[in-house]
Design an enzyme around this catalytic site. Sequence first.
Site, PDB file in Angstrom:
ATOM      1  N   ASP A   1      52.619  57.882  35.188  1.00 33.53           N
ATOM      2  CA  ASP A   1      52.129  59.207  35.604  1.00 33.53           C
ATOM      3  C   ASP A   1      51.366  59.101  36.910  1.00 33.53           C
ATOM      4  O   ASP A   1      50.154  59.023  36.924  1.00 33.53           O
ATOM      5  CB  ASP A   1      51.233  59.783  34.503  1.00 33.53           C
ATOM      6  CG  ASP A   1      50.777  61.193  34.779  1.00 33.53           C
ATOM      7  OD1 ASP A   1      51.363  61.846  35.662  1.00 33.53           O
ATOM      8  OD2 ASP A   1      49.822  61.657  34.125  1.00 33.53           O
TER       9      ASP A   1
ATOM     10  N   GLU B   1      57.922  65.421  37.751  1.00 29.45           N
ATOM     11  CA  GLU B   1      57.645  64.434  36.710  1.00 29.45           C
ATOM     12  C   GLU B   1      58.072  64.862  35.313  1.00 29.45           C
ATOM     13  O   GLU B   1      58.318  66.032  35.051  1.00 29.45           O
ATOM     14  CB  GLU B   1      56.155  64.109  36.701  1.00 29.45           C
ATOM     15  CG  GLU B   1      55.248  65.244  36.307  1.00 29.45           C
ATOM     16  CD  GLU B   1      53.785  64.828  36.308  1.00 29.45           C
ATOM     17  OE1 GLU B   1      53.437  63.841  35.645  1.00 29.45           O
ATOM     18  OE2 GLU B   1      52.992  65.506  36.985  1.00 29.45           O
TER      19      GLU B   1
ATOM     20  N   HIS C   1      53.119  63.309  42.502  1.00 31.55           N
ATOM     21  CA  HIS C   1      51.704  63.329  42.899  1.00 31.55           C
ATOM     22  C   HIS C   1      51.157  61.909  43.022  1.00 31.55           C
ATOM     23  O   HIS C   1      51.639  60.965  42.377  1.00 31.55           O
ATOM     24  CB  HIS C   1      50.869  64.175  41.945  1.00 31.55           C
ATOM     25  CG  HIS C   1      50.824  63.700  40.521  1.00 31.55           C
ATOM     26  ND1 HIS C   1      49.955  62.722  40.095  1.00 31.55           N
ATOM     27  CD2 HIS C   1      51.519  64.084  39.422  1.00 31.55           C
ATOM     28  CE1 HIS C   1      50.111  62.521  38.796  1.00 31.55           C
ATOM     29  NE2 HIS C   1      51.058  63.333  38.353  1.00 31.55           N
TER      30      HIS C   1
ATOM     31  N   ASP D   1      47.641  61.195  42.829  1.00 28.09           N
ATOM     32  CA  ASP D   1      46.387  60.982  42.105  1.00 28.09           C
ATOM     33  C   ASP D   1      46.662  60.580  40.661  1.00 28.09           C
ATOM     34  O   ASP D   1      47.766  60.795  40.134  1.00 28.09           O
ATOM     35  CB  ASP D   1      45.504  62.222  42.168  1.00 28.09           C
ATOM     36  CG  ASP D   1      46.176  63.459  41.581  1.00 28.09           C
ATOM     37  OD1 ASP D   1      47.400  63.596  41.698  1.00 28.09           O
ATOM     38  OD2 ASP D   1      45.455  64.314  41.007  1.00 28.09           O
TER      39      ASP D   1
ATOM     40  N   GLU E   1      47.019  66.835  41.701  1.00 30.33           N
ATOM     41  CA  GLU E   1      47.779  67.395  40.576  1.00 30.33           C
ATOM     42  C   GLU E   1      47.016  67.270  39.275  1.00 30.33           C
ATOM     43  O   GLU E   1      47.152  68.128  38.388  1.00 30.33           O
ATOM     44  CB  GLU E   1      49.144  66.690  40.459  1.00 30.33           C
ATOM     45  CG  GLU E   1      50.136  67.369  39.530  1.00 30.33           C
ATOM     46  CD  GLU E   1      50.003  66.951  38.070  1.00 30.33           C
ATOM     47  OE1 GLU E   1      50.605  67.615  37.199  1.00 30.33           O
ATOM     48  OE2 GLU E   1      49.305  65.942  37.792  1.00 30.33           O
ATOM     49  N   GLU E   2      46.208  66.216  39.144  1.00 27.38           N
ATOM     50  CA  GLU E   2      45.495  65.977  37.895  1.00 27.38           C
ATOM     51  C   GLU E   2      44.248  66.841  37.728  1.00 27.38           C
ATOM     52  O   GLU E   2      43.517  66.684  36.759  1.00 27.38           O
ATOM     53  CB  GLU E   2      45.113  64.494  37.786  1.00 27.38           C
ATOM     54  CG  GLU E   2      46.294  63.532  37.703  1.00 27.38           C
ATOM     55  CD  GLU E   2      47.061  63.625  36.386  1.00 27.38           C
ATOM     56  OE1 GLU E   2      46.714  64.473  35.553  1.00 27.38           O
ATOM     57  OE2 GLU E   2      48.014  62.854  36.201  1.00 27.38           O
TER      58      GLU E   2
END
Length: 434
Positions: free
Chosen positions: A113, A175, A81, A83, A147-148
């Site tokens: 991340d 991840e 991802h 974001d 994704e976040e």
Amino acid sequence: MADQQALDEVVEFTSGLIRMDTTNRGGGDCRERPAAEYAAERLVGAGLEPLLLERTPGRTNVVARVAGTDPSADALLVHGHLDVVPAEPADWSVHPFSGEIRDGIVWGRGAVDMKNMDAMILAVLRSWSRQGVRPRRDLVVAFTADEEASAEDGSGYLAEQHPELFEGCTEGIGESGAFTFHDGTGREIYPIAAGERGTGWLKLTAHGRAGHGSKVNTQNAVTRLAAAVTRIGEHVWPLRLTPTVRATLTQLAALYGMDADFTDVEQLLQKLGPAAGLVEDTVRNSANPTMLEAGYKLNVIPGEAVAFVDGRYLAGAEDEFRSTLDRLIGPDVTWEFEHRTEALQAPVDAPVFAKMRAAVEEFAPDGHVVPYCMTGGTDAKQFSRLGVTGYGFAPLKLPEDLDYQALFHGVDERVPVEALHFGVQVLDRFLRTA
């Protein structure tokens, strides 16, 4: 093997992606497009034809397919991802969106991340283009938005509106896996994610009788909500072992020369010492109150009060999660899912897991690979709707003084250059053979 240029580019790309502020504050407040265009340009440089796809303007996803040499083989999804969660510059040693490289460390929000993994993917594919390498099976590469938060503008949108792009994909990697976990005794453990707890983000609403703050009020919405939140926060959830967690405990116990005694899991966790940290948050459901909203003036009792709870449940334990919440919350407060996703499990005896293990062990011969279950969730949840079995595999070799887990969503997020080099080599090895 990945060439020297790939080792240079993974550092350059990690830093470059960090410099693009793709902060996701939820509620649609994010713009991933600059990072998506950055990734797409580098995919074009690898001879690929990426698609840029948006559900909402500025919330951009990138998808490209790499043709394999065996057209009869199932395809593999490789996703990351774009974001990141918010970062307050005043709290950091360096600006979180500087992408600064200092003393062999890349600093900034997204360093672990997960813009590091995005950079690894780009570096490997460009290395293959220079060397004329093709994987055995088709690879579908996806860089996602959102994704976040809810994933509605990212993997959820792709799975719902563009499933044809993932045709043939049976397995995927994303991840949080294959990082170095130091157990304090000199051992290096490399956990590969083969499961995720389900996500149950809850909104609790209490209604009562509004009135003056000086009056007796037996129908106070704040009091009702506070009682429910307290019961949730103090609840001790029972132990529940999924197949993935059992595999983790079995392999960790063997590593320490003991049998995995499942009749006393708490005692087993104690015997595992620091390594229990890989398991202890995934042996039960959880529900943590995180936000409260009520009132508008000190001397006015509001007629409504709201709380939010971050709930997580194990595979096969969602019904227990729901019924327990019904009991804990009680009759005076209602609840609903603000966001919900399924719990996931992936087989640890699958050939693809063995190939991930082999790739790690080639570059970390003294490392010990074990499966584990993630406490939270990833885009693998959305892609599972397409029949894709997801694993967490974003390899990093980390020094003992760097707490990988604390860096997720933490202050001074950073990644060593050597860890990125390790990740590129391991990812290159795995994707060639997968």
